[in-house]
Motif scaffolding. Structure first.
Motif, mmCIF file in Angstrom:
data_model
loop_
_atom_site.group_PDB
_atom_site.id
_atom_site.type_symbol
_atom_site.label_atom_id
_atom_site.label_comp_id
_atom_site.label_asym_id
_atom_site.label_seq_id
_atom_site.Cartn_x
_atom_site.Cartn_y
_atom_site.Cartn_z
ATOM 1 N N LEU A 151 70.037 -30.445 24.865
ATOM 2 C CA LEU A 151 69.997 -30.043 26.465
ATOM 3 C C LEU A 151 69.384 -31.234 27.058
ATOM 4 C CD1 LEU A 151 69.061 -26.213 25.701
ATOM 5 C CD2 LEU A 151 70.951 -27.196 26.756
ATOM 6 N N GLN A 152 68.291 -31.701 26.444
ATOM 7 C CA GLN A 152 67.519 -32.742 27.254
ATOM 8 C C GLN A 152 68.253 -34.024 27.450
ATOM 9 O OE1 GLN A 152 63.653 -32.876 25.628
ATOM 10 N NE2 GLN A 152 63.488 -35.371 26.491
ATOM 11 N N ALA A 153 69.400 -34.216 26.593
ATOM 12 C CA ALA A 153 70.331 -35.463 26.864
ATOM 13 C C ALA A 153 70.772 -35.156 28.105
ATOM 14 C CB ALA A 153 71.083 -35.631 25.812
ATOM 15 N N GLY A 159 65.768 -30.167 30.228
ATOM 16 C CA GLY A 159 66.917 -29.292 29.674
ATOM 17 C C GLY A 159 66.186 -28.413 28.627
ATOM 18 N N ARG A 160 65.044 -28.792 27.926
ATOM 19 C CA ARG A 160 64.719 -27.935 26.814
ATOM 20 C C ARG A 160 63.729 -26.901 27.494
ATOM 21 N NH1 ARG A 160 63.179 -31.286 21.444
ATOM 22 N NH2 ARG A 160 62.400 -32.836 22.650
ATOM 23 N N GLU A 161 62.894 -27.250 28.330
ATOM 24 C CA GLU A 161 62.307 -25.994 29.186
ATOM 25 C C GLU A 161 63.143 -25.028 29.814
ATOM 26 O OE1 GLU A 161 61.629 -29.482 29.081
ATOM 27 O OE2 GLU A 161 60.566 -29.782 30.906
ATOM 28 N N PRO A 199 67.449 -37.998 23.782
ATOM 29 C CA PRO A 199 66.194 -38.582 24.132
ATOM 30 C C PRO A 199 65.188 -38.711 23.081
ATOM 31 C CG PRO A 199 66.426 -35.962 24.140
ATOM 32 C CD PRO A 199 67.728 -36.814 23.585
ATOM 33 N N CYS A 200 64.054 -39.199 23.209
ATOM 34 C CA CYS A 200 62.951 -39.550 22.441
ATOM 35 C C CYS A 200 63.093 -40.624 21.517
ATOM 36 C CB CYS A 200 62.488 -38.261 21.717
ATOM 37 S SG CYS A 200 62.073 -37.011 22.906
ATOM 38 N N LEU A 201 64.119 -41.543 21.645
ATOM 39 C CA LEU A 201 64.291 -42.625 20.536
ATOM 40 C C LEU A 201 63.100 -43.753 20.542
ATOM 41 C CD1 LEU A 201 68.204 -43.279 20.973
ATOM 42 C CD2 LEU A 201 67.014 -41.609 19.619
ATOM 43 N N ASP A 202 62.359 -43.803 21.756
ATOM 44 C CA ASP A 202 61.452 -45.030 21.792
ATOM 45 C C ASP A 202 60.067 -44.215 21.461
ATOM 46 O OD1 ASP A 202 63.392 -46.828 22.342
ATOM 47 O OD2 ASP A 202 63.307 -46.405 24.402
ATOM 48 N N GLU A 203 59.949 -42.900 21.428
ATOM 49 C CA GLU A 203 58.687 -42.267 21.493
ATOM 50 C C GLU A 203 58.102 -42.152 20.097
ATOM 51 O OE1 GLU A 203 60.999 -41.579 23.725
ATOM 52 O OE2 GLU A 203 59.778 -41.694 25.469
ATOM 53 N N ASN A 204 57.014 -41.846 19.827
ATOM 54 C CA ASN A 204 56.516 -41.576 18.489
ATOM 55 C C ASN A 204 56.114 -40.004 18.269
ATOM 56 O OD1 ASN A 204 53.879 -41.271 19.244
ATOM 57 N ND2 ASN A 204 53.320 -42.956 19.205
ATOM 58 N N MET A 259 53.312 -38.709 21.050
ATOM 59 C CA MET A 259 53.975 -38.809 22.231
ATOM 60 C C MET A 259 54.765 -37.384 22.646
ATOM 61 S SD MET A 259 54.847 -42.885 22.630
ATOM 62 C CE MET A 259 55.477 -43.107 24.293
ATOM 63 N N CYS A 260 55.813 -37.317 21.528
ATOM 64 C CA CYS A 260 56.671 -36.099 21.936
ATOM 65 C C CYS A 260 55.736 -34.729 21.793
ATOM 66 C CB CYS A 260 57.740 -36.154 20.654
ATOM 67 S SG CYS A 260 58.953 -37.259 20.783
ATOM 68 N N ARG A 261 54.615 -34.856 21.042
ATOM 69 C CA ARG A 261 53.930 -33.447 20.983
ATOM 70 C C ARG A 261 53.089 -33.423 22.098
ATOM 71 N NH1 ARG A 261 48.828 -31.412 20.136
ATOM 72 N NH2 ARG A 261 48.543 -29.920 18.208
ATOM 73 N N GLY A 262 52.640 -34.383 22.752
ATOM 74 C CA GLY A 262 51.873 -34.254 24.005
ATOM 75 C C GLY A 262 52.997 -33.962 25.119
ATOM 76 N N CYS A 263 54.124 -34.559 25.115
ATOM 77 C CA CYS A 263 54.977 -34.097 26.296
ATOM 78 C C CYS A 263 55.468 -32.886 26.372
ATOM 79 C CB CYS A 263 56.066 -35.233 26.052
ATOM 80 S SG CYS A 263 57.674 -35.094 26.919
ATOM 81 N N LEU A 264 55.822 -32.452 25.089
ATOM 82 C CA LEU A 264 56.303 -30.962 24.948
ATOM 83 C C LEU A 264 55.386 -30.020 25.255
ATOM 84 C CD1 LEU A 264 58.855 -31.174 22.091
ATOM 85 C CD2 LEU A 264 59.424 -30.855 24.423
ATOM 86 N N THR A 265 54.065 -30.106 24.681
ATOM 87 C CA THR A 265 52.877 -29.274 25.109
ATOM 88 C C THR A 265 52.792 -29.345 26.618
ATOM 89 O OG1 THR A 265 51.832 -29.937 22.934
ATOM 90 C CG2 THR A 265 50.607 -28.894 24.500
ATOM 91 N N ARG A 266 52.694 -30.272 27.185
ATOM 92 C CA ARG A 266 52.637 -30.093 28.715
ATOM 93 C C ARG A 266 54.031 -29.612 29.600
ATOM 94 N NH1 ARG A 266 50.654 -34.967 28.008
ATOM 95 N NH2 ARG A 266 52.762 -36.269 28.483
ATOM 96 N N ARG A 267 54.936 -29.741 28.839
ATOM 97 C CA ARG A 267 56.180 -29.096 29.604
ATOM 98 C C ARG A 267 56.196 -27.642 29.283
ATOM 99 N NH1 ARG A 267 61.458 -32.674 29.013
ATOM 100 N NH2 ARG A 267 60.666 -34.639 29.173
ATOM 101 N N ILE A 268 55.655 -27.264 28.351
ATOM 102 C CA ILE A 268 55.718 -25.720 27.987
ATOM 103 C C ILE A 268 54.676 -25.162 28.613
ATOM 104 C CG2 ILE A 268 55.588 -24.189 26.173
ATOM 105 C CD1 ILE A 268 56.969 -26.037 24.431
HETATM 106 FE FE1 FES Z 1 59.741 -36.765 23.043
HETATM 107 FE FE2 FES Z 1 59.191 -35.937 25.762
HETATM 108 S S1 FES Z 1 59.156 -37.750 24.580
HETATM 109 S S2 FES Z 1 59.740 -34.762 23.964
#
Ligand code: FES
Ligand code: 5AD
Length: 365
Positions: free
Chosen positions: A284-286, A291-293, A323-328, A331-340
């Motif tokens: 969904l995020q692609a 998209g995921r939210e 998505p998220c190919l360059d992230e670690n 970063m994904c944890r922080g990003c998704l936590t904020r989004r939620i």
């Molecule tokens: Fe991976 Fe946002 S960077 S979820």
């Protein structure tokens, strides 16, 4: 008409297949919003406004299958194949645990050789031991024998995801080579139930040749099978696949249309299946940054942050624009936590977040 169907949902009445189809066919923006809101009410009532995290470890892109849609299909020579070693998989699972993800998902291309089966078994035992049995583990490792499913179950996995991809056997044939068998896949779902897993399945939406009736049947299939978890997402062409090469990259308009179809499918599935866990697929995020939210806002209650080491990510690309190919992982944890948090939901940190449907199913078999 749509308002009447949604009212029926609010009164807890079952929908007919024709009514499900009417909901999937909605195109008017205000009706669409009413559908999403209705599905969100069902979600809040049956499973709560909590998003559960499952850290996904994509541990290998080596695959014996050759599905025409998938970027890591056996015949794609443009991918560099990798296989994480045991230590690496265990390390990533522990990272998920230490970062308060109640569960992890181990996913890979399909392999059935003894070395691989044994390796996964050892990983499961080690992860269970090193996390004091506290980390829930879901597997997504394709079609296996009853014996293998049983061994992995006994080693500590308790949920399994195996998408049926489409429940239309004719369409299934068009998406797969001759030796990929729809019936075998269905049998695997039965074996997973028999061997005691919480079972998840799902489909892709927006496949070439797929109809609204197919999607209604997909939902009915999941209901009939009494599944516990749903993982489904929009089909997105991958340029190095036979199917993807035949389709020009999606225009912005097409992306929005496929995204909407994906969200409608989540909403109607939530309305019909009620207390199952439904994942907001990464695909969904692609199609859309949020998209995921959006998936959570229309009925999904599970999200799978990637916990795969960044160096491996570019080689685990099933569809273009992942998505998220360059992230670690942090970063994904922080990003998704904020989004939620931004959508006003809480995150079920440190909880398995088992399917409520499963609890009910084992109490009243
Ligand atoms: Fe991976 Fe946002 S960077 S979820
Ligand atoms: N688009 C969307 N989803 C895909 N998958 C594989 N290829 C694609 C694609 N091109 C999904 C399949 C599989 C899951 C792991 O990824 O549904 O079951």
């Amino acid at each position: 008409m749509i308002a009447e169907i949604l009212e029926k949902v609010d009164r807890d009445k079952e929908l007919t297949p024709a009514e499900m189809k009417s909901l999937l066919e909605i195109s008017n923006p205000s009706e669409l919003q009413a559908l999403y809101d209705c599905a969100y009410r069902v979600k809040a009532k049956y499973v709560g406004k909590v998003a559960y995290f499952r850290g996904i470890i994509e541990c290998s892109n080596i695959c014996v299958k050759d599905c025409y849609y998938c970027g890591i299909r056996k015949s794609n020579t443009n991918v560099q194949r990798f296989q994480m070693d045991e230590e690496e998989i265990v390390r990533e699972a522990i990272w998920a645990f230490e970062n308060e993800y109640g569960s992890a998902v181990i996913q890979s291309g399909e392999r059935k050789d003894a070395a691989y089966i044994n390796m996964i078994e050892r990983v499961l035992k080690r992860v269970k031991k090193e996390t004091h049995e506290k980390l829930g583990i879901t597997l997504s490792l394709g079609e296996q024998t009853e014996e293998t499913y049983r061994r992995w179950r006994e080693a500590g996995a308790h949920r399994y995801l195996l998408r049926i991809e489409t429940t239309n056997p004719e369409l299934y044939k068009k998406l797969h080579p001759e030796d990929h068998d729809f019936e075998t896949r269905k049998q695997c779902l039965a074996l997973l139930k028999k061997t005691g897993y919480q079972v998840g399945t799902g489909v892709m939406m927006g496949l070439p040749g797929q109809t609204m009736d197919d999607l209604v049947n997909d939902i009915l299939f999941m209901k009939e099978l009494d599944i516990d978890m749903v993982g489904m997402g929009p089909y997105i062409p991958h340029r190095d696949t036979p199917m993807g090469a035949a389709i020009p990259p999606y225009t912005e308009e097409q992306k929005q249309a496929v995204l909407t179809l994906g969200l409608k499918m989540i909403a109607v599935t939530r309305i019909v299946l009620k207390d199952v866990n439904i994942a907001a697929a990464t695909a969904l995020q692609a199609l859309e940054h949020a998209g995921r939210e959006m998936g959570l806002k229309c009925g999904a209650n599970v999200i799978m942050p990637n916990v795969t080491e960044t160096e491996f990510r570019p080689n685990y690309v099933l569809y273009d624009n992942k998505p998220c190919l360059d992230e670690n992982s942090s970063m994904c944890r922080g990003c998704l936590t904020r989004r939620i948090q931004d959508i006003g939901e809480t995150i079920g940190f440190n909880q398995w977040g088992d399917s409520k449907h499963y609890a009910k199913r084992v109490r009243n078999p």
